[in-house]
Enzyme design. Structure first.
Site, PDB file in Angstrom:
ATOM      1  N   ASP A 101      80.313 -70.422  69.448  1.00  0.00           N
ATOM      2  CA  ASP A 101      78.993 -69.828  69.659  1.00  0.00           C
ATOM      3  C   ASP A 101      78.251 -70.531  70.787  1.00  0.00           C
ATOM      4  O   ASP A 101      78.666 -71.602  71.256  1.00  0.00           O
ATOM      5  CB  ASP A 101      78.168 -69.860  68.357  1.00  0.00           C
ATOM      6  CG  ASP A 101      78.246 -71.198  67.636  1.00  0.00           C
ATOM      7  OD1 ASP A 101      78.671 -72.191  68.257  1.00  0.00           O
ATOM      8  OD2 ASP A 101      77.880 -71.251  66.456  1.00  0.00           O
ATOM      9  N   ASN A 147      72.844 -72.894  54.874  1.00  0.00           N
ATOM     10  CA  ASN A 147      72.829 -71.592  54.200  1.00  0.00           C
ATOM     11  C   ASN A 147      74.222 -70.945  54.191  1.00  0.00           C
ATOM     12  O   ASN A 147      74.342 -69.749  54.007  1.00  0.00           O
ATOM     13  CB  ASN A 147      71.808 -70.656  54.874  1.00  0.00           C
ATOM     14  CG  ASN A 147      72.149 -70.369  56.332  1.00  0.00           C
ATOM     15  OD1 ASN A 147      73.178 -70.832  56.843  1.00  0.00           O
ATOM     16  ND2 ASN A 147      71.301 -69.612  57.015  1.00  0.00           N
ATOM     17  N   HIS A 154      76.264 -70.538  56.684  1.00  0.00           N
ATOM     18  CA  HIS A 154      76.713 -69.801  57.869  1.00  0.00           C
ATOM     19  C   HIS A 154      77.920 -70.500  58.503  1.00  0.00           C
ATOM     20  O   HIS A 154      78.077 -71.711  58.390  1.00  0.00           O
ATOM     21  CB  HIS A 154      75.582 -69.561  58.884  1.00  0.00           C
ATOM     22  CG  HIS A 154      75.129 -70.745  59.676  1.00  0.00           C
ATOM     23  ND1 HIS A 154      73.808 -71.106  59.784  1.00  0.00           N
ATOM     24  CD2 HIS A 154      75.804 -71.628  60.446  1.00  0.00           C
ATOM     25  CE1 HIS A 154      73.696 -72.163  60.572  1.00  0.00           C
ATOM     26  NE2 HIS A 154      74.892 -72.503  60.981  1.00  0.00           N
ATOM     27  N   GLU A 171      74.946 -65.612  60.091  1.00  0.00           N
ATOM     28  CA  GLU A 171      73.937 -65.898  59.082  1.00  0.00           C
ATOM     29  C   GLU A 171      74.158 -64.997  57.856  1.00  0.00           C
ATOM     30  O   GLU A 171      74.835 -63.974  57.952  1.00  0.00           O
ATOM     31  CB  GLU A 171      72.547 -65.611  59.667  1.00  0.00           C
ATOM     32  CG  GLU A 171      72.210 -66.452  60.906  1.00  0.00           C
ATOM     33  CD  GLU A 171      71.803 -67.890  60.578  1.00  0.00           C
ATOM     34  OE1 GLU A 171      72.271 -68.452  59.556  1.00  0.00           O
ATOM     35  OE2 GLU A 171      71.024 -68.467  61.352  1.00  0.00           O
TER      36      GLU A 171
HETATM   37  C1  GLP Z   1      75.101 -74.910  63.961  1.00  0.00           C
HETATM   38  C2  GLP Z   1      76.405 -74.381  64.547  1.00  0.00           C
HETATM   39  C3  GLP Z   1      77.464 -74.268  63.487  1.00  0.00           C
HETATM   40  C4  GLP Z   1      77.552 -75.591  62.724  1.00  0.00           C
HETATM   41  C5  GLP Z   1      76.234 -75.850  62.037  1.00  0.00           C
HETATM   42  C6  GLP Z   1      76.242 -77.118  61.199  1.00  0.00           C
HETATM   43  O1  GLP Z   1      74.386 -73.925  63.313  1.00  0.00           O
HETATM   44  N1  GLP Z   1      76.259 -73.092  65.163  1.00  0.00           N
HETATM   45  O2  GLP Z   1      78.703 -73.950  64.088  1.00  0.00           O
HETATM   46  O3  GLP Z   1      78.581 -75.524  61.786  1.00  0.00           O
HETATM   47  O4  GLP Z   1      75.261 -75.981  63.046  1.00  0.00           O
HETATM   48  O5  GLP Z   1      76.025 -78.238  62.010  1.00  0.00           O
HETATM   49  P1  GLP Z   1      76.161 -79.729  61.559  1.00  0.00           P
HETATM   50  O6  GLP Z   1      77.609 -80.036  61.612  1.00  0.00           O
HETATM   51  O7  GLP Z   1      75.373 -80.497  62.581  1.00  0.00           O
HETATM   52  O8  GLP Z   1      75.591 -79.850  60.200  1.00  0.00           O
END
Ligand code: GLP
Length: 240
Positions: A67, A136, A138, A143
């Protein structure tokens, strides 16, 4: 789903990195799906260490990131393009032409997404997809929604995601839109590895593993993939 629980994020990093290193050694022109966020950082550090120790090259490896934010310059310090170069690519011999991102600034985001999906297909599909998980549940930026998504698309981020990620933004406000790979596309990867650490992820992990498969819990779809390994620390696994 195979679930592995470790004491520290560093141990998870070593275990996941060795899967990627073995893949690159066995299949030097493999296609990797990569993720951003804090969760994969120890893994990326270990992959760089393995590269520095020799005996492995990434020059034929192709990567596709999950993304990218919209309306953020590619070289902004918070873009996922910058993140991936700082955390991984700059430490490897990977070729710039082989690393791919959705262009969050494309004028025609629909055409951008279609082109990205076609490129992944033309490369033969993703061999290993790395994922984190949002509070959440995702994955990528898929989402909670009324239906599972298909290919890449432009998404409006939820308040929960904006709240969780805005700590990284000081000068510019956090974008409210992103381009992300879709759920069916993530599910098409041959192997999927998901990393989650810390107590804030515990509920999402419980819902993903033990709850019903529903687009309201996007990661729950992973129950239907036949090669998924979930790497957790004890805090993230505490509600299982
Ligand atoms: C963002 C990214 C996700 C990632 C999520 C969790 O939303 N788009 O791909 O998994 O954050 O991030 P973290 O690993 O910092 O908790």
């Amino acid at each position: 789903m195979e679930i592995k629980v470790f004491k520290t994020a560093e141990e998870i990093g070593s275990a996941v990195a060795s899967i990627f290193v073995d893949e690159v050694k066995n299949n030097p022109s493999c296609v990797l799906g990569l993720a951003t966020g804090a969760s994969p950082i120890p893994t990326y550090k270990e992959i760089i260490k393995a590269f520095e120790n020799g005996g492995i090259t990434f020059k034929d490896v192709k990567t596709y990131n999950l993304d990218e934010y919209c309306d953020l310059p590619k070289n902004d310090k918070n873009s996922y393009y910058t993140f991936m170069h700082e955390q991984l690519f700059n430490g490897l011999d990977i070729l710039e032409e082989n690393v791919h991102f959705l262009d969050g600034n494309a004028e025609d985001s629909e055409a951008e997404c279609k082109g990205y999906d076609a490129e992944i297909n033309a490369a033969g599909g993703i061999d290993i997809q790395l994922l984190g998980i949002g509070n959440n549940a995702h994955i990528g930026f898929n989402e909670p929604a009324d239906s599972f998504t298909d290919g890449s698309f432009k998404v409006k981020l939820t308040d929960s995601t904006i709240e969780a990620n805005k700590i990284y933004f000081d000068e510019n406000p956090m974008p409210h839109y992103a381009l992300t790979m879709g759920i069916n596309q993530i599910m098409a990867a041959k192997k999927i590895i998901l990393i989650a650490t810390g107590p804030k992820k515990a509920e999402a992990i419980r819902n993903m593993v033990k709850g019903e498969v529903t687009p309201q819990v996007p990661a729950s779809i992973l129950q239907k993939h036949d090669d998924v390994i979930i790497f957790l620390d004890e805090a993230a696994a505490s509600l299982l």
